[in-house]
Design an enzyme around this catalytic site. Sequence first.
Site, mmCIF file in Angstrom:
data_model
loop_
_atom_site.group_PDB
_atom_site.id
_atom_site.type_symbol
_atom_site.label_atom_id
_atom_site.label_comp_id
_atom_site.label_asym_id
_atom_site.label_seq_id
_atom_site.Cartn_x
_atom_site.Cartn_y
_atom_site.Cartn_z
ATOM 1 N NE ARG A 1 39.731 41.237 33.256
ATOM 2 C CZ ARG A 1 39.222 42.293 33.849
ATOM 3 N NH1 ARG A 1 37.939 42.618 33.699
ATOM 4 N NH2 ARG A 1 39.954 43.074 34.614
ATOM 5 C CB ALA B 1 40.092 40.782 42.298
ATOM 6 N NE ARG C 1 43.988 34.984 36.097
ATOM 7 C CZ ARG C 1 43.796 36.279 35.788
ATOM 8 N NH1 ARG C 1 42.589 36.763 35.715
ATOM 9 N NH2 ARG C 1 44.837 37.059 35.572
ATOM 10 C CD GLN D 1 43.727 42.782 31.070
ATOM 11 O OE1 GLN D 1 44.603 43.417 30.501
ATOM 12 N NE2 GLN D 1 43.994 41.710 31.790
ATOM 13 C CG ASP E 1 44.289 41.486 40.747
ATOM 14 O OD1 ASP E 1 44.812 42.542 40.312
ATOM 15 O OD2 ASP E 1 43.370 40.886 40.171
ATOM 16 C CG ASN F 1 45.969 46.669 40.041
ATOM 17 O OD1 ASN F 1 44.991 45.934 40.109
ATOM 18 N ND2 ASN F 1 45.997 47.715 39.244
HETATM 19 O O1 MRU Z 1 44.289 39.659 34.850
HETATM 20 P P1 MRU Z 1 43.017 40.336 35.188
HETATM 21 O O2 MRU Z 1 42.376 41.044 34.079
HETATM 22 O O3 MRU Z 1 42.060 39.433 35.946
HETATM 23 O O4 MRU Z 1 43.527 41.419 36.220
HETATM 24 C C1 MRU Z 1 42.724 42.014 37.126
HETATM 25 C C2 MRU Z 1 42.646 43.425 36.822
HETATM 26 O O5 MRU Z 1 41.937 43.781 35.941
HETATM 27 C C3 MRU Z 1 43.370 44.406 37.545
HETATM 28 O O6 MRU Z 1 44.546 44.079 38.108
HETATM 29 C C4 MRU Z 1 42.417 45.158 38.434
HETATM 30 O O7 MRU Z 1 42.874 46.410 38.619
HETATM 31 C C5 MRU Z 1 42.150 44.462 39.721
HETATM 32 S S1 MRU Z 1 40.824 43.410 39.634
HETATM 33 C C6 MRU Z 1 39.686 44.305 40.459
#
Ligand code: MRU
Length: 370
Positions: free
Chosen positions: A54, A56, A95, A208, A249, A259
């Site tokens: 997971r 971005a 996603r 996370q 994201d 985000n």
């Molecule tokens: O749902 P996820 O875990 O894929 O979400 C992404 C993230 O961890 C955050 O939003 C993050 O700050 C951005 S991804 C670089």
Amino acid sequence: MKVNGHHYRTIWLKENDPQTVCVIDQRYLPHEFVVAELKTSSEVAKSIKDMWIRGAGLIGVAAGYGMYLGGIEAAATTHFDAHLLKVSQHIKAQRPTAVNLAWAVDKQLEFVKGKSTIDEKIQALLEGAKWLAEGDVEFSKKIGEHGLLIIEEISRRKKGETVNILTHCNAGWLAFIDWGTATAPIYFAHAKGIKVHVWVDETRPRNQGANLTAWELNEEGVPHTVIPDNVGGHLMQHQMVDMCIVGTDRTTRSGDVANKIGTYLKALAAYDNNVPFYVALPSSTFDMSLTDGVAQIPIEERDAEEVKYVYGKLNHKVEKVLITPLASNACNYGFDVTPSRLITGLITERGVCKACEESIRKMFPDLIKD
Ligand code: MRU
């Protein structure tokens, strides 16, 4: 970055088996370090959907490798291009919010264009995937260098006292290939001997922050404290946060930032308490076609089960437990949008700019076409 003192990236091709993609399976962290092997484009798509991987940047690069595996699969069909297009649509659909996913898939489709033989196409997809991975690492490093200057400045102002940084979710190296975005400046500062301490939002519902960011920081020896998501405002009111750095994201050309859910509330608290709020991102996370984040960025809704159940370790075993009445409804928006007015600056691979179209356009004239 390091795991048990050994250097790892989050994704790589298996040695002596270039048709197998290896990833750190993040579902098992922080309790177990498991490497998963992905052999088909559908397995890559599933690993993105079900969050084995997971973040971005990482899902973008994984999509690149998924397209490469899709190319190998397409070679066994009679319609290479049509099959690859189907794979690209399938991967993109996994996603919706993180724009890097579609960006990477489209890059791969571009790389294949103009190649005439199937061997050339597969080679282009392989090189494209490696290019995506190397670019991700390079951008994260640059973000680290630019963000370091901000931390250094705060440290100077505090006469060498510890700089307290709050982050949300995981925009660490696990969300990218190496270094991460929000964490890169922190790792650079720590390596330079600047005293830093990180407040890690646990980031419900999937945790996370508690599971991944805390694990990374721990492996790298960076002082940190995990906090429940609701604590940040209190800390900011008591001058216990010097700056926030989060990832994103998808970011619009006007500087609105999508985000992980809860980011907006932290930005509001930071604004109210004059705490600088920075967003770190590679240029691949800009969606320059959008001008209004709240109205235009698609927000992923995930299974309510993720809210109703949590995972934890009990007697050496990871268990899933119910924390709500079984019959209660739950809802699970994955992301929210922080309006540009609440953001102090965007830390990118080209430098730090304001979160507004004028400043973004100045730094990325090549990415805004009209
Ligand atoms: O749902 P996820 O875990 O894929 O979400 C992404 C993230 O961890 C955050 O939003 C993050 O700050 C951005 S991804 C670089």
